[in-house]
Motif scaffolding. Sequence first.
Motif, short mmCIF file in Angstrom:
data_model
loop_
_atom_site.label_atom_id
_atom_site.label_comp_id
_atom_site.label_asym_id
_atom_site.label_seq_id
_atom_site.Cartn_x
_atom_site.Cartn_y
_atom_site.Cartn_z
N THR A 1 0.70 -1.61 0.18
CA THR A 1 -0.16 -0.33 -0.18
C THR A 1 1.10 1.23 -0.22
N VAL A 2 2.29 1.08 0.35
CA VAL A 2 2.61 2.06 0.81
C VAL A 2 4.21 2.72 -0.68
N PRO B 1 3.10 1.75 -4.64
CA PRO B 1 2.24 2.64 -5.28
C PRO B 1 3.20 4.14 -5.24
N LEU B 2 4.24 4.22 -4.56
CA LEU B 2 4.76 5.18 -4.78
C LEU B 2 6.37 4.53 -5.89
N ARG C 1 1.16 14.23 -8.73
CA ARG C 1 2.77 13.12 -8.03
C ARG C 1 3.54 14.17 -7.96
N VAL D 1 6.83 14.14 -5.48
CA VAL D 1 6.44 12.66 -3.95
C VAL D 1 7.24 12.38 -2.44
#
Lengths: 350, 726
Positions: B629-630, B633-634, B714, B717
């Motif tokens: 989840t972290v 995606p990044l 984005r 970031v």
Amino acid sequence: MTPARIEFRGIGKRYGTVQAVKPLDLVVEGGTLVTLLGPSGCGKTTLLRMIAGLEAPSEGRILIGGRDVTDLPPGERNVSMVFQSYALFPHMTVLENVAYGLVSSGLSRRAAARRAEAALDGVGLPGFGPRQTFEMSGGQQQRVALARALVLEPEVLLFDEPLSNLDARLRRSMRDDIRALQQRLGVTVVYVTHDQGEALAVSDRIVVMRNAGIAQAGTPMELYVQPDTVFVATFMGEANHVRGMIEAIEGPLATVAAGPLQMRLPHRGLPMGPCDLILRPEAVRLAQDGPLPAAVRRATYMGAQIEYRLATPIGDLLAIMPSAGPTWQAGDDARAALRPEGVVLVRADM
Amino acid sequence: MRGPIPCWLAALLGTALLPWNMQQDGVTLAGLWAWGAEDAEAASALWQAVAHGRWWFWPVSAALILALPGLRGAAGWQVAAGALGLAAVIGQGLAIGVQGWRWAWLEGAFGPLEDRQFGIGLGGTVTLLGFLFLLTGGLARRGLFRGDRFVAGGVGLLALCILVFTAWPVTTMLAQVLTPREDLPAWAALGERIADRRIWGLGCLAGGGCGVFWNTLLLGISTATAATALGLCFALVVTRTGFPARRALRLLTVLPIITPPFVIGLGLILIFGRSGLVNQAADAWFGLQLGRWIYGFDGMLLAQVFSFTPTAFLVLIGVVEGVSPTMEEASQVLRASRLRGFRTVTLPLMRPGLANAWLVVFVESLADFGNPIILGGSTGVLSTEIFFAVVGAQQDFGRAAALAGVMLALALGAFLLQRAVLGRRSYVSMTGKGDAGIPAPLPPLVRRLCHGVALPWATLTVTVYAMALAGGFVRVWGRDWTPTLSHLLRAFALERTADGRLLFTGGAWSSLATTVELAAIAAPLTALLGLLAAWILSRHRFPGRTALEFAVMLTFAVPGTVIGVAYILTYNIPPLEITGTAVILVACFVFRNLPVGVRTGVAAMSQIDRSLDEAALTLRASTFRVLRTVVLPLLRPAIVTALVYSFVRAMTTVSAAIFLVSAEHEMATVFIINRVINGDYGLAIAYCAVLILLMAGAIALIQLLVGQRRLGRRAPVVAAPVAGRA
């Protein structure tokens, strides 16, 4: 939310040959706010991260609420942390950020969102849920980070230099908010900072750290008025360090000579012979009849007060006096007196 | 994965139920139930032990039983069982092959063995992984890897992969140097092979021909020096001048990525070859015979400089941009002229970067196979000599191993030098803080020099590429210039049969399909494994981390030709008998390109503040959830990059693949090389054009599928403190 007591038993951390934290014992009582204060590299952040479970201690045990958590991963410790950089997830909205921990804990998305919204209300950001985190100001990001930590109703809340990225005015109001919140919720808080003013303002107790160990722990007032060492004294505010001589000891009091001055001070277990004295600048007073000759080298007007740099037979001293009342100018030959309550015997630094 | 039970079940499944060995015709659905199979080769390990008397599987079963107390929480038993299981599986595989015992001393110890076995298959692999994760899980429960099973498993998997697919083959290959020859014992054979005059001879000083080592070294040094100098000019023009076509110039950096490595060689032949443009013109206008000078050292050098200047350019863009403008401004404020500032501040700051670019090109030149095989003529370099030692009439694996050993030593030397130069990521003036300075314009002298060098060279490069591609669309280059699609059609003809079915009658279809298919299988595996490695290496501390990182990067330094020889030598025989299958090609692509994934991942990971992971961890997310989840995606841009790179590199690779292809699995590049060797330039070139188009298309497609969301908002970031900068 039950306030939990944190207990370090012989906790130490070593990276290769570098000792980041020397084995130490420390108790943080439940429901109190304890600050770890010290210069950078003193081990305070490592200690905090060991509570969170982000670093494993090399030795010793950590107990939270009586439970040994040393080997538990961060997620199973019922601890929340607010990071220096806030660490808001840039690819999620504010609401998703705040709800993240709830969803991780197994709550449904809907329930999590509802509680996250309530938490945002609680930190004064109602309706900010759908925003992107980077659209927000530093102070707002800080509040989001706080809401994200609080919404999990942790037993222990950790702050890693939470205010260092805010400007001076915001810092003041945020620190008051954090203190008020902690007292309202009664949660146990461990707070890391290198700013002694911040530490004095928010803490129940302060643990001053130096060289990977604890230099002194106590209430803010104890640390300011009765520092154990020169280091603690100078770290807890302005201090004049003066060498003196203990000439006699009677009961709890010692007779101390420094230049032309003679004082009777609590000896604090120090032996006869040369000694170190701390003189707080507000205890140094310029007066016509003082015992100490003092040449005024510089006078700096600071608004409510004036700072004087003085040359005296016992060394250069800093004195702070109210700007209302008699004043002196650079070049004046004056005399100084000491208020005994601002003078304390300390141990030399190792 | 909670607890050790799933791992244990996997090991049980692999031992008791699945067919242990590799099946001749692949595994059928019915063949999966291998308990009770009549044929020993199709049976599960446990059944082979029970019914076919293959006692060497009993230790494997014993490990399963040993693990039982571990399943209920005794971490020590779990570790012991995992370790025993791994040892039992690997040990039996190494000890017993197609002719019974693999080593004579085993026969002495255990008596003669009538039976034999083939390579490990589905059951063996599942069992091996089951035991591996049992072991790593047990170690995590004992407190290693900070108690994190996921990290422990990842480290175990990576270590196993590197051991099996890099360390083992390379060692096996190097050991070939020691195989005795009919007339010589092992040590003498070793000496003979290593000290070969064909490798070290210095005859060229006396007017003859030099050994391949000297050819290779000289070619590498010349190419690296020329390409670095040219690349620096390009980088300076692009980043430090107002040159209007800067963006177009940057496109040059994409060329070496999407073109097969021998395209330049082909283009040069079409220009300078015997029927090339220049030769024809010289003959027609001046009556000069230029001959075949292009086939030899000069031709290889020219081709490599053309090929690798864009690589140096790419590396040096980052280096030039990394020089803090504030430093240059400081030098100007301190009354240095622009030229003096450039000479005394800018250039020295770039020195480690320049050295790095030089070494990158040197290694590329060393490993290059495509250009030397096309243009080398009678001048051999290490990569081609290895090839001829293996495929030629000689079939001399001992000589190939000796040459490969020399090549490996050179490559590792360059690799170690590179690490020393770069140090621990010390890009001198990258502070990470915002830098308010404006890059100083180049001193006029330097600017004119850069323009004067870079622009003509860029024009030349484009010309060579254009020639290379045009050559596929004229009838006979140099003689008959009629435009034609006949080459393309020979490669990619489609016919419709009477009943309306489409027939792929062109000669290139099969190799193209195989190439795309295998590259498409390899790319996600490479990206997955590479990013996993990057995440583990950059985010976790554990004993052996440095060794693992070094091993991962080392695989990059092993030249493709070496890997190719090593793979066929190692995987020809059990326990891992995958020569001639698609598996060997995929494995080769994945582990050759793994470091690309790792580097991309590490670079991206260093942009993501570590506190983001930590925040997620304290927010009660499991390690896997943090990753999902972290981190992922990044990492989206990095994923795209890793996918594109591994796909494209798998499609354009020649050096290793040329050893590993089989009639069934032919790769496009190898197909093309064979056409070129047969003199069929037209078809080869037409095929190259198709490949280049295809890869440009693939890059665009992957960008579209995976990368679209990153076009959004984005930009910031990094969790940079915002207010602090205000």
